[in-house]
Motif scaffolding. Structure first.
Motif, mmCIF file in Angstrom:
data_model
loop_
_atom_site.group_PDB
_atom_site.id
_atom_site.type_symbol
_atom_site.label_atom_id
_atom_site.label_comp_id
_atom_site.label_asym_id
_atom_site.label_seq_id
_atom_site.Cartn_x
_atom_site.Cartn_y
_atom_site.Cartn_z
ATOM 1 N N LEU A 1 9.953 37.512 -18.037
ATOM 2 C CA LEU A 1 10.483 36.794 -16.883
ATOM 3 C C LEU A 1 10.548 35.306 -17.192
ATOM 4 O O LEU A 1 9.648 34.754 -17.818
ATOM 5 C CB LEU A 1 9.613 37.036 -15.652
ATOM 6 C CG LEU A 1 9.929 38.298 -14.857
ATOM 7 C CD1 LEU A 1 9.639 39.553 -15.633
ATOM 8 C CD2 LEU A 1 9.172 38.298 -13.553
ATOM 9 N N SER B 1 6.253 36.597 -7.551
ATOM 10 C CA SER B 1 4.997 37.258 -7.906
ATOM 11 C C SER B 1 5.100 38.778 -7.762
ATOM 12 O O SER B 1 4.532 39.516 -8.570
ATOM 13 C CB SER B 1 3.834 36.708 -7.071
ATOM 14 O OG SER B 1 4.106 36.875 -5.699
ATOM 15 N N LYS C 1 7.048 39.954 -10.791
ATOM 16 C CA LYS C 1 6.189 39.867 -11.977
ATOM 17 C C LYS C 1 5.202 41.034 -11.997
ATOM 18 O O LYS C 1 5.003 41.676 -13.030
ATOM 19 C CB LYS C 1 5.448 38.524 -12.003
ATOM 20 C CG LYS C 1 4.732 38.267 -13.298
ATOM 21 C CD LYS C 1 4.237 36.842 -13.375
ATOM 22 C CE LYS C 1 3.683 36.599 -14.763
ATOM 23 N NZ LYS C 1 3.413 35.200 -15.011
ATOM 24 N N GLU D 1 6.246 41.642 -18.103
ATOM 25 C CA GLU D 1 6.144 40.438 -17.268
ATOM 26 C C GLU D 1 6.342 39.152 -18.065
ATOM 27 O O GLU D 1 6.781 38.139 -17.517
ATOM 28 C CB GLU D 1 4.821 40.417 -16.495
ATOM 29 C CG GLU D 1 3.577 40.188 -17.338
ATOM 30 C CD GLU D 1 2.965 41.443 -17.948
ATOM 31 O OE1 GLU D 1 1.824 41.358 -18.409
ATOM 32 O OE2 GLU D 1 3.636 42.503 -17.996
#
Length: 160
Positions: A19, A4, A7, A16
């Protein structure tokens, strides 16, 4: 783990969505290569080392390499000492299996090994044991906030 955080880090670059998360482990070079269906050499593994004053150096290198202790000592003026697994998350911001050069603690220095220059794109982890991102070398250098390209690794000999 800190997927997280990675991200969130990539959100500032509107990246993001690039990913990748896998339903299987990508915690080792071999497992990541299977998850990504690519050659192990294209996995950009991140090795972590402690300096004499407890700072951290990360070296991102191709998946088919190993650190050459002589080259390491010549470049960094110290013997290579890996970050203990039980201190990785505390010192780097990521636990073993997901260590990457993104969203790391402020005192961490990142270097890219010349072994990566053989490839147009590579796949570093993204803070967890089941994640990665495909980046070209310019992107990797930029988003890892790398200090420099260095030559401290050798390509492992194949058993074939």
């Amino acid at each position: 783990m800190s997927f997280s955080a990675v991200k969130e880090y990539f959100k500032q670059f509107n990246m993001e969505d690039r990913l990748l998360e896998f339903p299987v482990s990508s915690a080792t070079v071999e497992l990541a290569a299977i998850a990504l269906n690519c050659e192990p050499c294209k996995i950009a593994k991140t090795l972590s080392f402690l300096t004499k004053d407890d700072k951290v150096i990360l070296i991102v290198t191709a998946g088919d390499t190993k650190v050459n202790n002589h080259k390491f000592k010549t470049f960094f003026s110290m013997k290579a000492k890996m970050v203990p697994a039980d201190r990785a998350e505390e010192l780097i911001g990521h636990a073993v299996g997901g260590i990457c050069p993104f969203a790391v603690k402020d005192h961490v220095e990142v270097y890219l090994d010349e072994s990566l220059k053989r490839f147009a794109t590579v796949f570093p982890a993204c803070g967890s044991s089941n994640s990665a991102i495909e980046l070209n070398l310019e992107e990797l250098y930029q988003y890892a906030n790398a200090k420099a390209w260095i030559d401290v690794c050798d390509i492992k000999e194949s058993n074939v």
